[in-house]
Design a protein around this motif. Structure first.
Motif, PDB file in Angstrom:
ATOM      1  N   GLY A  28       0.765  -1.232   0.000  1.00 23.35           N
ATOM      2  CA  GLY A  28       0.000   0.000   0.000  1.00 23.35           C
ATOM      3  C   GLY A  28       0.798   1.284   0.000  1.00 23.35           C
ATOM      4  N   VAL A  29       2.073   1.228   0.434  1.00 25.67           N
ATOM      5  CA  VAL A  29       2.848   2.467   0.510  1.00 25.67           C
ATOM      6  C   VAL A  29       3.224   2.953  -0.886  1.00 25.67           C
ATOM      7  CG1 VAL A  29       3.782   2.033   2.814  1.00 25.67           C
ATOM      8  CG2 VAL A  29       4.995   1.149   0.801  1.00 25.67           C
ATOM      9  N   ASP A  30       3.643   4.198  -0.962  1.00 28.88           N
ATOM     10  CA  ASP A  30       4.050   4.784  -2.239  1.00 28.88           C
ATOM     11  C   ASP A  30       5.482   4.417  -2.614  1.00 28.88           C
ATOM     12  OD1 ASP A  30       1.623   6.424  -2.712  1.00 28.88           O
ATOM     13  OD2 ASP A  30       2.282   7.433  -0.884  1.00 28.88           O
ATOM     14  N   LEU A  31       6.283   4.038  -1.593  1.00 35.11           N
ATOM     15  CA  LEU A  31       7.705   3.773  -1.833  1.00 35.11           C
ATOM     16  C   LEU A  31       8.229   2.844  -0.749  1.00 35.11           C
ATOM     17  CD1 LEU A  31      10.234   4.729  -3.558  1.00 35.11           C
ATOM     18  CD2 LEU A  31      10.637   6.384  -1.720  1.00 35.11           C
ATOM     19  N   ILE A  32       9.145   1.939  -1.143  1.00 33.86           N
ATOM     20  CA  ILE A  32       9.824   1.068  -0.181  1.00 33.86           C
ATOM     21  C   ILE A  32      11.306   1.406  -0.194  1.00 33.86           C
ATOM     22  CG2 ILE A  32      10.419  -1.302   0.449  1.00 33.86           C
ATOM     23  CD1 ILE A  32       7.853  -2.199  -0.975  1.00 33.86           C
ATOM     24  N   ALA A  33      11.869   1.719   0.975  1.00 33.97           N
ATOM     25  CA  ALA A  33      13.302   1.968   1.123  1.00 33.97           C
ATOM     26  C   ALA A  33      13.932   0.722   1.727  1.00 33.97           C
ATOM     27  CB  ALA A  33      13.546   3.178   2.029  1.00 33.97           C
ATOM     28  N   ALA A  34      14.893   0.129   1.013  1.00 29.39           N
ATOM     29  CA  ALA A  34      15.468  -1.158   1.417  1.00 29.39           C
ATOM     30  C   ALA A  34      16.974  -1.044   1.604  1.00 29.39           C
ATOM     31  CB  ALA A  34      15.159  -2.227   0.369  1.00 29.39           C
ATOM     32  N   GLU A  35      17.501  -1.803   2.571  1.00 31.51           N
ATOM     33  CA  GLU A  35      18.940  -1.835   2.819  1.00 31.51           C
ATOM     34  C   GLU A  35      19.683  -2.316   1.570  1.00 31.51           C
ATOM     35  OE1 GLU A  35      22.055  -3.931   5.997  1.00 31.51           O
ATOM     36  OE2 GLU A  35      19.903  -4.307   6.126  1.00 31.51           O
ATOM     37  N   ASP A  36      19.173  -3.371   0.938  1.00 35.60           N
ATOM     38  CA  ASP A  36      19.746  -3.923  -0.292  1.00 35.60           C
ATOM     39  C   ASP A  36      18.583  -4.244  -1.222  1.00 35.60           C
ATOM     40  OD1 ASP A  36      20.766  -5.559  -2.330  1.00 35.60           O
ATOM     41  OD2 ASP A  36      22.292  -6.431  -1.041  1.00 35.60           O
ATOM     42  N   THR A  37      18.418  -3.452  -2.266  1.00 36.50           N
ATOM     43  CA  THR A  37      17.242  -3.612  -3.131  1.00 36.50           C
ATOM     44  C   THR A  37      17.234  -4.960  -3.836  1.00 36.50           C
ATOM     45  OG1 THR A  37      18.428  -2.440  -4.903  1.00 36.50           O
ATOM     46  CG2 THR A  37      16.966  -1.135  -3.497  1.00 36.50           C
ATOM     47  N   ARG A  38      18.403  -5.473  -4.211  1.00 41.12           N
ATOM     48  CA  ARG A  38      18.447  -6.766  -4.904  1.00 41.12           C
ATOM     49  C   ARG A  38      17.996  -7.891  -3.975  1.00 41.12           C
ATOM     50  NH1 ARG A  38      24.537  -6.553  -6.869  1.00 41.12           N
ATOM     51  NH2 ARG A  38      24.627  -5.775  -4.725  1.00 41.12           N
ATOM     52  N   HIS A  39      18.434  -7.816  -2.718  1.00 41.56           N
ATOM     53  CA  HIS A  39      18.033  -8.840  -1.744  1.00 41.56           C
ATOM     54  C   HIS A  39      16.532  -8.765  -1.471  1.00 41.56           C
ATOM     55  CE1 HIS A  39      18.686 -11.469   1.805  1.00 41.56           C
ATOM     56  NE2 HIS A  39      17.676 -10.784   2.309  1.00 41.56           N
ATOM     57  N   SER A  40      16.028  -7.562  -1.255  1.00 42.94           N
ATOM     58  CA  SER A  40      14.613  -7.396  -0.904  1.00 42.94           C
ATOM     59  C   SER A  40      13.688  -7.695  -2.072  1.00 42.94           C
ATOM     60  CB  SER A  40      14.362  -5.973  -0.399  1.00 42.94           C
ATOM     61  OG  SER A  40      15.071  -5.744   0.807  1.00 42.94           O
ATOM     62  N   GLN A  41      14.195  -7.561  -3.305  1.00 37.95           N
ATOM     63  CA  GLN A  41      13.357  -7.810  -4.468  1.00 37.95           C
ATOM     64  C   GLN A  41      12.844  -9.241  -4.500  1.00 37.95           C
ATOM     65  OE1 GLN A  41      12.624  -5.174  -6.769  1.00 37.95           O
ATOM     66  NE2 GLN A  41      10.991  -6.645  -7.120  1.00 37.95           N
ATOM     67  N   ARG A  42      13.633 -10.186  -3.981  1.00 42.31           N
ATOM     68  CA  ARG A  42      13.211 -11.594  -3.959  1.00 42.31           C
ATOM     69  C   ARG A  42      11.994 -11.775  -3.061  1.00 42.31           C
ATOM     70  NH1 ARG A  42      18.916 -12.245  -3.878  1.00 42.31           N
ATOM     71  NH2 ARG A  42      18.968 -12.618  -1.635  1.00 42.31           N
ATOM     72  N   ARG A  67      14.457  12.141  -0.911  1.00 49.60           N
ATOM     73  CA  ARG A  67      13.301  11.661  -1.650  1.00 49.60           C
ATOM     74  C   ARG A  67      12.194  11.211  -0.701  1.00 49.60           C
ATOM     75  NH1 ARG A  67      13.512   6.907  -6.291  1.00 49.60           N
ATOM     76  NH2 ARG A  67      11.316   6.986  -6.906  1.00 49.60           N
ATOM     77  N   ILE A  68      12.590  10.526   0.368  1.00 52.33           N
ATOM     78  CA  ILE A  68      11.608  10.091   1.367  1.00 52.33           C
ATOM     79  C   ILE A  68      10.932  11.300   2.004  1.00 52.33           C
ATOM     80  CG2 ILE A  68      11.364   8.964   3.617  1.00 52.33           C
ATOM     81  CD1 ILE A  68      13.668   7.074   2.709  1.00 52.33           C
ATOM     82  N   CYS A  69      11.740  12.287   2.353  1.00 54.25           N
ATOM     83  CA  CYS A  69      11.197  13.482   3.002  1.00 54.25           C
ATOM     84  C   CYS A  69      10.226  14.214   2.076  1.00 54.25           C
ATOM     85  CB  CYS A  69      12.354  14.409   3.405  1.00 54.25           C
ATOM     86  SG  CYS A  69      11.846  15.811   4.401  1.00 54.25           S
ATOM     87  N   SER A  77       3.437   7.927   1.650  1.00 48.68           N
ATOM     88  CA  SER A  77       3.809   6.926   2.656  1.00 48.68           C
ATOM     89  C   SER A  77       5.018   6.133   2.178  1.00 48.68           C
ATOM     90  CB  SER A  77       2.641   5.982   2.935  1.00 48.68           C
ATOM     91  OG  SER A  77       2.186   5.378   1.730  1.00 48.68           O
ATOM     92  N   VAL A  78       5.874   5.744   3.124  1.00 51.58           N
ATOM     93  CA  VAL A  78       7.116   5.031   2.822  1.00 51.58           C
ATOM     94  C   VAL A  78       7.289   3.892   3.813  1.00 51.58           C
ATOM     95  CG1 VAL A  78       9.634   5.214   2.621  1.00 51.58           C
ATOM     96  CG2 VAL A  78       8.192   7.144   1.943  1.00 51.58           C
ATOM     97  N   ALA A  79       7.743   2.734   3.329  1.00 52.09           N
ATOM     98  CA  ALA A  79       8.097   1.614   4.207  1.00 52.09           C
ATOM     99  C   ALA A  79       9.609   1.451   4.211  1.00 52.09           C
ATOM    100  CB  ALA A  79       7.438   0.320   3.724  1.00 52.09           C
ATOM    101  N   LEU A  80      10.184   1.285   5.391  1.00 52.49           N
ATOM    102  CA  LEU A  80      11.616   0.999   5.528  1.00 52.49           C
ATOM    103  C   LEU A  80      11.778  -0.462   5.916  1.00 52.49           C
ATOM    104  CD1 LEU A  80      14.598   2.021   5.708  1.00 52.49           C
ATOM    105  CD2 LEU A  80      14.172   2.367   8.160  1.00 52.49           C
ATOM    106  N   ILE A  81      12.580  -1.206   5.136  1.00 53.09           N
ATOM    107  CA  ILE A  81      12.861  -2.608   5.454  1.00 53.09           C
ATOM    108  C   ILE A  81      14.370  -2.837   5.436  1.00 53.09           C
ATOM    109  CG2 ILE A  81      10.659  -3.469   4.569  1.00 53.09           C
ATOM    110  CD1 ILE A  81      12.071  -4.330   2.027  1.00 53.09           C
ATOM    111  N   SER A  82      14.807  -3.836   6.192  1.00 51.65           N
ATOM    112  CA  SER A  82      16.214  -4.234   6.177  1.00 51.65           C
ATOM    113  C   SER A  82      16.339  -5.531   5.395  1.00 51.65           C
ATOM    114  CB  SER A  82      16.730  -4.417   7.609  1.00 51.65           C
ATOM    115  OG  SER A  82      16.081  -5.506   8.236  1.00 51.65           O
ATOM    116  N   ASP A  83      17.549  -6.077   5.323  1.00 55.47           N
ATOM    117  CA  ASP A  83      17.731  -7.341   4.595  1.00 55.47           C
ATOM    118  C   ASP A  83      16.929  -8.471   5.238  1.00 55.47           C
ATOM    119  OD1 ASP A  83      19.389  -6.120   2.830  1.00 55.47           O
ATOM    120  OD2 ASP A  83      21.251  -6.954   3.608  1.00 55.47           O
ATOM    121  N   ALA A  84      16.794  -8.420   6.556  1.00 52.54           N
ATOM    122  CA  ALA A  84      16.039  -9.460   7.263  1.00 52.54           C
ATOM    123  C   ALA A  84      15.729  -8.988   8.666  1.00 52.54           C
ATOM    124  CB  ALA A  84      16.837 -10.760   7.326  1.00 52.54           C
ATOM    125  N   GLY A  85      14.560  -9.363   9.158  1.00 52.80           N
ATOM    126  CA  GLY A  85      14.206  -9.061  10.538  1.00 52.80           C
ATOM    127  C   GLY A  85      13.684  -7.650  10.726  1.00 52.80           C
TER     128      GLY A  85
END
Length: 278
Positions: A28-42, A67-69, A77-85
């Motif tokens: 639902g968010v407009d953007l996802i910010a990821a620690e490693d986009t290639r890892h999170s893409q899976r 960009r987030i700001c 809306s933005v979601a922040l995710i890490s590689d895991a956890g």
């Protein structure tokens, strides 16, 4: 989606551990910010989440945060995710959270998997009080100094460790804490080759050194806190006594501390024997 920054926990191994709310937010968010986009893409592909993805980590050049700001300022809306956890647990992100909070934007947690909590839940050691230390320093001398500062800690100690350093770290713990101190190796939690092994530090050293597979993957180390001896010392006195005992004979160290603390030299000497430093 309500405008704001969502801190979203993702699986640490088994993809089935993600919550339905996390999936809903990531879709639902407009953007996802990821620690490693290639890892999170899976992960996103597995759940058919087709959303804009940008990198955000400790070495980001500032454009991602800008960009987030800008997006939040426009009501997005933005979601922040890490590689895991769970993000921000030994992961980048706290500067982003502080900045967005300072600007008045909503920051909301979407809880879920955490390697620290998962490991504690199956370690079999006391969990009413624990101290999470993250990764120990990579340099051997600095690492041992960090461990010495924790030697008298009564709470259960929790560490992350890199697989290529696990053998050396266990050896350092054995030298500082003593071979009888109980500890747990929690490796590859929720994955195919998950290992949870509780033993003395001496036993874990043997276990890891004899099996190269235990020196691979994601690792959480949990060490039992120091059991109080018959002589009760405050933490500062105990640290001073142990520091002196590394440079002087145990009896001399005990005598010096007794002279300045008013404690009995015999009790201080017995304390040093009980923690097996000498």
């Amino acid at each position: 989606m309500e405008s704001g920054l969502y801190i979203v926990a993702t699986p640490i191994g088994n993809l089935g551990d993600i919550s339905s709310r996390a999936i809903e937010v990531l879709r639902g968010v407009d953007l996802i910010a990821a620690e490693d986009t290639r890892h999170s893409q899976r992960l996103l592909q597995h759940y058919a989440i087709d959303n804009r993805l940008i990198p955000y980590h400790d070495h980001s050049d500032g454009r991602s945060q800008d960009r987030i700001c800008e997006l939040l300022a426009a009501g997005g809306s933005v979601a922040l995710i890490s590689d895991a956890g769970t993000p921000l647990i030994s992961d980048p992100g706290y500067r982003l959270v502080r900045d967005m909070q300072a600007r008045g934007y909503m920051v909301r947690p979407v809880p879920g998997p955490s390697a620290v909590i998962a490991a504690l839940s199956v370690c079999g050691l006391p969990t009413d009080s624990f101290r999470f230390e993250g990764f120990l320093p990579a340099k051997p001398g600095t690492r041992e100094n960090s461990l010495r500062a924790l030697a008298d800690e009564a709470a259960t100690l929790v560490f992350y460790e890199a697989p290529h350093r696990i053998a050396d770290t266990l050896q350092a713990m054995l030298r500082v804490f003593g071979g009888e101190r109980e500890a747990v190796l929690a490796r590859e939690i929720t994955k195919t080759f998950e290992t949870v092994r509780r033993a003395s530090l001496a036993g874990l050293v043997d276990f890891v050194s004899s099996d190269a597979n235990q020196q691979k993957g994601e690792i959480v180390l949990i060490v039992a806190g120091q059991v109080a001896s018959d002589t009760t010392l405050d933490a500062a006195t105990a640290r001073l006594l142990r520091a002196l005992a590394r440079e002087l004979p145990a009896k001399k160290a005990a005598a010096l501390v007794a002279e300045h603390s008013g404690l009995r030299k015999k009790d201080l000497y017995n304390y040093l024997l009980s923690v097996k430093e000498h």
